[in-house]
Design a protein around this motif. Structure first.
Motif, PDB file in Angstrom:
ATOM      1  N   THR A 209       0.892  -1.189   0.056  1.00 43.78           N
ATOM      2  CA  THR A 209       0.086   0.084  -0.133  1.00 43.78           C
ATOM      3  C   THR A 209       0.882   1.216   0.023  1.00 43.78           C
ATOM      4  OG1 THR A 209      -1.794  -1.242   1.196  1.00 43.78           O
ATOM      5  CG2 THR A 209      -1.923   1.193   1.375  1.00 43.78           C
ATOM      6  N   VAL A 210       1.923   1.262   0.967  1.00 46.90           N
ATOM      7  CA  VAL A 210       2.569   2.424   1.176  1.00 46.90           C
ATOM      8  C   VAL A 210       3.343   2.746  -0.186  1.00 46.90           C
ATOM      9  CG1 VAL A 210       4.554   3.802   2.222  1.00 46.90           C
ATOM     10  CG2 VAL A 210       2.733   2.499   3.417  1.00 46.90           C
ATOM     11  N   ALA A 211       3.902   1.477  -0.923  1.00 41.71           N
ATOM     12  CA  ALA A 211       4.709   1.474  -2.107  1.00 41.71           C
ATOM     13  C   ALA A 211       3.759   2.075  -3.220  1.00 41.71           C
ATOM     14  CB  ALA A 211       5.292   0.172  -2.396  1.00 41.71           C
ATOM     15  N   SER A 212       2.628   1.886  -3.480  1.00 37.33           N
ATOM     16  CA  SER A 212       1.703   2.132  -4.319  1.00 37.33           C
ATOM     17  C   SER A 212       1.494   3.578  -4.236  1.00 37.33           C
ATOM     18  CB  SER A 212       0.526   1.313  -4.138  1.00 37.33           C
ATOM     19  OG  SER A 212      -0.432   1.690  -5.261  1.00 37.33           O
ATOM     20  N   VAL A 213       1.239   4.319  -2.889  1.00 35.16           N
ATOM     21  CA  VAL A 213       1.114   5.345  -2.615  1.00 35.16           C
ATOM     22  C   VAL A 213       2.061   6.120  -3.358  1.00 35.16           C
ATOM     23  CG1 VAL A 213       0.605   7.290  -1.111  1.00 35.16           C
ATOM     24  CG2 VAL A 213      -0.460   5.385  -0.937  1.00 35.16           C
ATOM     25  N   SER A 214       3.323   5.658  -2.736  1.00 33.73           N
ATOM     26  CA  SER A 214       4.490   6.512  -3.163  1.00 33.73           C
ATOM     27  C   SER A 214       4.799   6.590  -4.633  1.00 33.73           C
ATOM     28  CB  SER A 214       5.855   5.753  -2.677  1.00 33.73           C
ATOM     29  OG  SER A 214       6.901   6.366  -3.132  1.00 33.73           O
ATOM     30  N   VAL A 215       4.432   5.704  -5.386  1.00 36.85           N
ATOM     31  CA  VAL A 215       4.675   5.529  -6.883  1.00 36.85           C
ATOM     32  C   VAL A 215       3.488   6.252  -7.654  1.00 36.85           C
ATOM     33  CG1 VAL A 215       3.890   3.469  -7.762  1.00 36.85           C
ATOM     34  CG2 VAL A 215       5.820   4.128  -8.559  1.00 36.85           C
ATOM     35  N   SER A 216       2.551   6.291  -6.959  1.00 37.41           N
ATOM     36  CA  SER A 216       1.195   7.042  -7.579  1.00 37.41           C
ATOM     37  C   SER A 216       1.367   8.606  -7.629  1.00 37.41           C
ATOM     38  CB  SER A 216      -0.074   6.574  -6.951  1.00 37.41           C
ATOM     39  OG  SER A 216      -0.436   5.380  -7.144  1.00 37.41           O
ATOM     40  N   VAL A 217       2.043   9.190  -6.719  1.00 30.90           N
ATOM     41  CA  VAL A 217       1.853  10.478  -6.700  1.00 30.90           C
ATOM     42  C   VAL A 217       3.209  11.499  -7.386  1.00 30.90           C
ATOM     43  CG1 VAL A 217       0.465  10.844  -4.651  1.00 30.90           C
ATOM     44  CG2 VAL A 217       2.931  10.776  -4.407  1.00 30.90           C
ATOM     45  N   SER A 218       4.204  10.751  -7.262  1.00 26.35           N
ATOM     46  CA  SER A 218       5.488  11.262  -7.786  1.00 26.35           C
ATOM     47  C   SER A 218       5.747  12.667  -7.212  1.00 26.35           C
ATOM     48  CB  SER A 218       5.435  11.279  -9.408  1.00 26.35           C
ATOM     49  OG  SER A 218       6.364  11.645  -9.852  1.00 26.35           O
ATOM     50  N   GLY A 219       6.625  13.335  -7.756  1.00 21.88           N
ATOM     51  CA  GLY A 219       6.916  14.695  -7.328  1.00 21.88           C
ATOM     52  C   GLY A 219       5.879  15.695  -7.741  1.00 21.88           C
ATOM     53  N   PHE A 220       4.995  15.360  -8.471  1.00 18.30           N
ATOM     54  CA  PHE A 220       3.776  16.349  -8.715  1.00 18.30           C
ATOM     55  C   PHE A 220       3.142  16.900  -7.456  1.00 18.30           C
ATOM     56  CE2 PHE A 220      -0.667  17.213 -10.413  1.00 18.30           C
ATOM     57  CZ  PHE A 220      -0.159  18.260 -11.108  1.00 18.30           C
ATOM     58  N   ALA A 221       3.055  16.090  -6.494  1.00 17.10           N
ATOM     59  CA  ALA A 221       2.359  16.418  -5.232  1.00 17.10           C
ATOM     60  C   ALA A 221       3.064  17.545  -4.636  1.00 17.10           C
ATOM     61  CB  ALA A 221       2.052  15.062  -4.419  1.00 17.10           C
ATOM     62  N   PHE A 222       4.476  17.576  -4.717  1.00 16.75           N
ATOM     63  CA  PHE A 222       5.032  18.588  -3.991  1.00 16.75           C
ATOM     64  C   PHE A 222       5.376  19.638  -4.633  1.00 16.75           C
ATOM     65  CE2 PHE A 222       6.189  16.116  -0.066  1.00 16.75           C
ATOM     66  CZ  PHE A 222       5.767  14.861  -0.446  1.00 16.75           C
ATOM     67  N   ILE A 223       5.545  19.559  -6.280  1.00 16.30           N
ATOM     68  CA  ILE A 223       5.989  20.878  -6.840  1.00 16.30           C
ATOM     69  C   ILE A 223       4.984  21.380  -7.737  1.00 16.30           C
ATOM     70  CG2 ILE A 223       7.857  21.834  -8.241  1.00 16.30           C
ATOM     71  CD1 ILE A 223       9.030  21.364  -5.431  1.00 16.30           C
ATOM     72  N   GLY A 224       4.718  20.618  -8.774  1.00 17.93           N
ATOM     73  CA  GLY A 224       3.865  20.771  -9.864  1.00 17.93           C
ATOM     74  C   GLY A 224       2.478  21.348  -9.380  1.00 17.93           C
ATOM     75  N   GLY A 225       1.906  20.490  -8.541  1.00 11.10           N
ATOM     76  CA  GLY A 225       0.632  20.209  -8.158  1.00 11.10           C
ATOM     77  C   GLY A 225       0.274  21.778  -7.420  1.00 11.10           C
ATOM     78  N   PRO A 226       1.015  21.845  -6.130  1.00 12.11           N
ATOM     79  CA  PRO A 226       0.848  23.200  -5.503  1.00 12.11           C
ATOM     80  C   PRO A 226       1.075  24.483  -6.390  1.00 12.11           C
ATOM     81  CG  PRO A 226       2.211  21.940  -4.303  1.00 12.11           C
ATOM     82  CD  PRO A 226       1.977  21.180  -5.712  1.00 12.11           C
ATOM     83  N   GLY A 227       1.874  24.338  -7.500  1.00 13.03           N
ATOM     84  CA  GLY A 227       2.188  25.375  -8.151  1.00 13.03           C
ATOM     85  C   GLY A 227       0.979  25.403  -9.169  1.00 13.03           C
ATOM     86  N   PHE A 228       0.292  24.342  -9.727  1.00 17.23           N
ATOM     87  CA  PHE A 228      -0.780  24.703 -10.565  1.00 17.23           C
ATOM     88  C   PHE A 228      -1.946  25.454  -9.841  1.00 17.23           C
ATOM     89  CE2 PHE A 228      -3.613  21.972 -13.326  1.00 17.23           C
ATOM     90  CZ  PHE A 228      -3.893  22.915 -14.151  1.00 17.23           C
ATOM     91  N   ILE A 229      -2.088  24.934  -8.348  1.00 16.76           N
ATOM     92  CA  ILE A 229      -3.206  25.454  -7.808  1.00 16.76           C
ATOM     93  C   ILE A 229      -3.028  27.022  -7.624  1.00 16.76           C
ATOM     94  CG2 ILE A 229      -4.587  25.708  -5.520  1.00 16.76           C
ATOM     95  CD1 ILE A 229      -4.174  22.748  -5.018  1.00 16.76           C
ATOM     96  N   TYR A 230      -1.608  27.366  -7.120  1.00 13.41           N
ATOM     97  CA  TYR A 230      -1.273  28.779  -7.108  1.00 13.41           C
ATOM     98  C   TYR A 230      -1.783  29.627  -8.365  1.00 13.41           C
ATOM     99  CZ  TYR A 230       1.515  32.808  -6.619  1.00 13.41           C
ATOM    100  OH  TYR A 230       1.972  34.173  -6.559  1.00 13.41           O
ATOM    101  N   ALA A 231      -1.638  29.032  -9.746  1.00  9.36           N
ATOM    102  CA  ALA A 231      -1.854  29.452 -10.930  1.00  9.36           C
ATOM    103  C   ALA A 231      -3.382  29.556 -11.253  1.00  9.36           C
ATOM    104  CB  ALA A 231      -1.067  28.924 -12.133  1.00  9.36           C
ATOM    105  N   VAL A 232      -4.026  28.505 -10.906  1.00  9.27           N
ATOM    106  CA  VAL A 232      -5.235  28.562 -11.542  1.00  9.27           C
ATOM    107  C   VAL A 232      -6.412  28.282 -10.545  1.00  9.27           C
ATOM    108  CG1 VAL A 232      -4.563  27.611 -13.615  1.00  9.27           C
ATOM    109  CG2 VAL A 232      -5.449  26.021 -12.065  1.00  9.27           C
ATOM    110  N   GLY A 233      -5.990  28.061  -9.333  1.00  8.64           N
ATOM    111  CA  GLY A 233      -6.784  28.028  -8.158  1.00  8.64           C
ATOM    112  C   GLY A 233      -7.648  26.704  -8.062  1.00  8.64           C
TER     113      GLY A 233
END
Lengths: 133, 506
Positions: free
Chosen positions: B64-88
């Motif tokens: 389970t933990v391994a699957s969570v880890s591989v599912s989110v990638s770095g997007f959850a930490f960098i690209g995703g917050p940036g995307f919310i910052y830009a488009v809400g």
């Protein structure tokens, strides 16, 4: 104008349909999973439709629901969190009857044993390809 | 949600230099743990089955933990917050499907993949397609489609690793790429997916801890979610509308691609083979969903939090949206928390890279030879060799091509979705599917995704109202699958072996 409404209704339908497809067991249907599936489809559709239908009047004076304006709360909490409370629990509670029982696993393992008797497994093939010590 | 936007975000972010003693120390400690786990796993990897599917012996929590880890990638930490910052909040439609995808995957795929693995000793996703349609050609075509997607993911993950490691250690982008890929390669080649799984467990735990801590910190710093919302509503209320600055069609098409499309993501689906006891699937969706919620707390909180802090002047304006996380970490949070998150980002990219290296190696050494009617002897040895080749090729591509490789990463998720959802997810549940339908849908998904995403990237053609090319390609692929299967329905019965039929009926 109508396209977002089609998606707002079509996506929950597609999600529900594919869950039904996966959960259906031959000749037994989905049994008690009808209600959780219906709940999920309705909650997704209601969240999307609320976001489309409610007036876009967010301001600094807007009343907040759990920290978010009402339309956003409908989507974030309704679509994003409510299914978590229902679906995985329904999956676990119906697992033995609707998904997989120990008997099912044993039937497949027996087939696997028969298959291995005629077709070597990956590790067996590999062992055969390695030089004997 | 995995690598594509992530990596594009990372590449465009040009992360600021974070090489302070505490960050470097935590980074070194992180790499030391990775090496220790890898040495342990390498000693337990003795067969090809160990190497490619961890000997089908992974427990529920680890998987389970391994699957969570591989599912989110770095997007959850960098690209995703940036995307919310830009488009809400429109950016949330990429992660909202997580509420249903894990349990949907469990019903549609997990049981049947795991039981097929049991019955046939399968180790790859193309294996399952080959078994389902009794067709080496369909297996080969699926393998090629996955390989095309992996090329993009690997090169962009290699570059992303370079960016993150350069940010932590200040070694330069080139050295960052080779250090990151070298460490990933070391554990991928020596311990295969077994090392990957246990490193993923460590990395996933690290990511969840970092995410929860940052979430709590942001809420405290912003005066709760209500305080953050009031600040944003006072300056730019559209951001907190249900679609943010996206159109409803764009937001909903994201939801469509990231919900239904999750059924075709090999890095997650492949994990079903590895569970020791199929009956443990009972709690898998609940645990994975809860794990994903924890890891995604950072995505949401940093996105809206940084927006509010910039609007009320507590943070400087960002030079690009993807600076949201680094700016918060380096200006506001305690340095140890920043160090934890930077290590978490490195962990996320390495976790994704390892998984794709392993899947790619299995395709080259197993699926493609099977498609051509051959078997490779000593698959373990060849698997290790191909792992090295894939990793080196990815690092070289990343170094030589620079940020242009970001394009390769854009279409990964959509490509997997449009090529695998019909043939695999629907096909394993519908006895009327035929091999013609499967092959036609895989080919349609492959060609359409590449053509439409290339056209969009080159600004030659885009769909109106922000509808994603991936969504259109997936719908087209599904339609082709159903139409071709119905037209050739007389052959459906002949493509089902008795054991496959049993697995589909259970």
């Amino acid at each position: 104008v109508w396209a977002p409404w089609l998606l707002a209704l079509g996506i929950p339908t597609a999600v529900g349909a594919i869950m039904i497809l996966g959960a259906t067991r031959s000749n037994r249907g989905i049994g008690p999973l009808k209600l959780p599936f219906l709940f999920t489809v309705v909650i997704l559709a209601a969240g999307f439709c609320a976001a489309l239908a409610l007036p876009a009047n967010e301001t600094a004076a807007s009343q907040l629901w759990l920290g978010l304006p009402i339309r956003a709360a409908a989507v974030i909490y309704g679509v994003g969190l409510l299914p978590i409370v229902v679906l995985p629990i329904a999956y676990a509670l119906t697992f033995e009857t609707q998904t997989l029982s120990a008997d099912d696993v044993e039937r497949v393992r027996e087939l696997g044993r028969q298959n291995r008797a005629t077709t070597p497994s990956l590790d067996e093939r590999e062992a055969q390809s390695l030089p004997h010590e | 949600m995995s690598g594509n936007q992530t990596i594009v975000g990372l590449l465009q972010a040009a992360l600021p230099r974070a090489s302070q003693p505490a960050v470097i120390a935590v980074g070194l400690a992180y790499f030391a743990v990775i090496i220790a786990i890898s040495v342990w796993a390498a000693r337990r990897t003795r067969t090809a089955s160990d190497f490619f599917v961890a000997g089908k012996g992974i427990g529920l929590i680890a998987l389970t933990v391994a699957s969570v880890s591989v599912s989110v990638s770095g997007f959850a930490f960098i690209g995703g917050p940036g995307f919310i910052y830009a488009v809400g909040l429109g950016a949330m439609y990429i992660v909202l499907p997580a509420a249903v995808t894990n349990v949907m995957g469990a019903w549609v795929l997990a049981k049947r993949m795991r039981l097929l693995g049991e019955a046939r000793n399968l180790i790859t996703i193309p294996d399952a397609i080959g078994a389902r349609y009794r067709s080496p050609a369909a297996q080969g075509l699926a393998a090629i489609a996955i390989l095309v997607g992996i090329v993009g993911y690997m090169a962009t993950n290699a570059l992303a690793m370079g960016v993150v490691i350069n940010s932590i250690f200040g070694v330069g982008l080139g050295w960052g790429i080779w250090i990151g890929m070298g460490v990933t390669l070391a554990y991928s080649a020596s311990g295969g997916i077994l090392a990957g799984i246990y490193n993923d467990v460590f990395q996933g735990t690290l990511m969840a801890a970092a995410s929860v801590l940052v979430f709590l910190f942001v809420l405290g710093y912003g005066g709760g979610l209500g305080g953050i919302s009031h600040t944003i509503l006072a300056h730019d209320p559209v951001l907190l509308g249900p679609w943010g600055k996206l159109t409803p069609l764009a937001a909903l098409s994201f939801f469509f691609v990231f919900s239904i499309g999750s059924l075709g993501q090999p890095q997650a689906v492949h994990k079903y083979y590895m569970l020791r006891d199929p009956l443990q699937l009972k709690w898998y969706p609940l645990l994975k969903t809860l794990g994903l919620v924890l890891v995604l707390l950072l995505y949401f909180s940093v996105g809206v939090g940084v927006k509010a802090f910039v609007l009320d002047g507590r943070l400087p304006p960002l030079t690009s949206p993807d600076q949201a996380t680094p700016t918060l970490l380096l200006n506001v949070t305690p340095i140890l928390l920043a160090a934890l998150v930077f290590s978490g980002v490195a962990a996320a990219t390495m976790s994704a890279a390892n998984s794709f290296i392993n899947i790619g190696a299995a395709i080259v050494t197993h699926d493609l030879p099977v498609a051509f009617g051959r078997r490779v002897g000593n698959e373990l040895g060849w698997g290790r060799a191909v792992t090295i080749v894939i990793a080196v090729a990815a690092a070289l591509t990343a170094q030589l091509s620079g940020t242009t490789v970001a394009f390769l990463g854009i279409f990964g998720w959509g490509l997997f979705a449009s090529t695998l959802v019909p043939a695999l997810a629907v096909g394993l549940n519908w006895a009327g599917a035929t091999r013609v339908g499967a092959m036609a849908s895989i080919a349609t998904g492959l060609v359409l995704t590449l053509a439409l995403e290339s056209a969009a990237y080159a600004r030659l053609f885009t769909f109106p109202a922000g509808v994603t090319a991936s969504a259109v390609a997936m719908v087209a692929s599904l339609l082709v699958f159903f139409v071709a299967s119905i037209l050739t329905r007389r052959s459906a019965e002949a493509t089902l072996d008795p054991d496959v039929r049993l697995v589909m009926e259970l």
